[in-house]
Design a protein around this motif. Structure first.
Motif, PDB file in Angstrom:
ATOM      1  N   MET A   1      -8.201 -27.588  -4.354  1.00  0.00           N
ATOM      2  CA  MET A   1      -8.057 -25.974  -4.657  1.00  0.00           C
ATOM      3  C   MET A   1      -8.751 -25.202  -3.952  1.00  0.00           C
ATOM      4  SD  MET A   1      -7.988 -23.855  -8.089  1.00  0.00           S
ATOM      5  CE  MET A   1      -7.394 -25.129  -8.944  1.00  0.00           C
ATOM      6  N   ASP A   2      -7.999 -24.084  -3.542  1.00  0.00           N
ATOM      7  CA  ASP A   2      -8.451 -22.809  -2.710  1.00  0.00           C
ATOM      8  C   ASP A   2      -9.761 -22.303  -3.345  1.00  0.00           C
ATOM      9  OD1 ASP A   2      -9.158 -20.914  -0.917  1.00  0.00           O
ATOM     10  OD2 ASP A   2      -7.067 -20.181  -0.708  1.00  0.00           O
TER      11      ASP A   2
ATOM     12  N   GLU B   1     -12.415 -17.570  -6.607  1.00  0.00           N
ATOM     13  CA  GLU B   1     -13.441 -16.475  -6.450  1.00  0.00           C
ATOM     14  C   GLU B   1     -12.736 -15.159  -6.851  1.00  0.00           C
ATOM     15  OE1 GLU B   1     -15.437 -14.163  -2.620  1.00  0.00           O
ATOM     16  OE2 GLU B   1     -15.619 -16.516  -2.762  1.00  0.00           O
ATOM     17  N   ASN B   2     -11.258 -14.765  -6.586  1.00  0.00           N
ATOM     18  CA  ASN B   2     -10.430 -13.588  -6.756  1.00  0.00           C
ATOM     19  C   ASN B   2     -10.277 -13.590  -7.961  1.00  0.00           C
ATOM     20  OD1 ASN B   2     -10.675 -13.399  -3.787  1.00  0.00           O
ATOM     21  ND2 ASN B   2      -8.452 -14.201  -3.610  1.00  0.00           N
TER      22      ASN B   2
END
Length: 152
Positions: free
Chosen positions: A1-2, A7-8
């Protein structure tokens, strides 16, 4: 997972709360609140409407209000017969607060009043935006219900 995605999303959700509060959930001026209640009184009432009965300590934690500040809020609600204070049978040090039928009625009236104000604001949007908002909110609710509520 990025990690940037998380965070975004976190930043977007945090930015959404003040916007929702300003644009949607506090459209009722204090002068229009029933029985000269404050927004803080209404918050206590709404929580009790949902949970039915709670200790003063739990209410203060849930609303992020200190126990000493809870006293005048509850005093006013008791005076107006919207809630009752009850001693806990198992621990005399604990005071529980329970919503009354009159408190339930005021809560429903407030909900209806706020819902009317929200509908008036939403009526200014075009049909395409309304349809997109409805779809997005349904998706958001479905996703939020999948989140585990256990502390991290």
């Amino acid at each position: 997972m990025d990690p940037n995605i998380l965070e975004n999303i976190s930043a977007s959700l945090l930015g959404l709360f003040p916007l929702l509060k300003k644009k949607i959930f506090y459209p009722v001026p204090a002068s229009e609140l029933p029985m000269h209640l404050s927004h803080s009184n209404i918050q206590v009432l709404v929580v009790l409407h949902e949970v039915r009965i709670s200790s003063v300590s739990e209410l203060s934690k849930q609303l992020n209000v200190s126990r000493p500040n809870m006293t005048p809020l509850l005093d006013k609600l008791v005076e107006l017969e919207l809630v009752d204070r009850k001693s806990c049978d198992s621990d005399r040090r604990v005071v529980n607060v329970e919503i009354t039928p009159k408190g339930d009625t005021v809560c429903r009236e407030m909900r209806d009043m706020v819902a009317d104000k929200i509908e008036q604001k939403l009526a200014t949007l075009n049909p395409k935006d309304l349809t997109e908002l409805e779809t997005t909110l349904c998706k958001l609710k479905g996703i939020l219900l999948k989140i585990d509520n256990h502390p991290v």
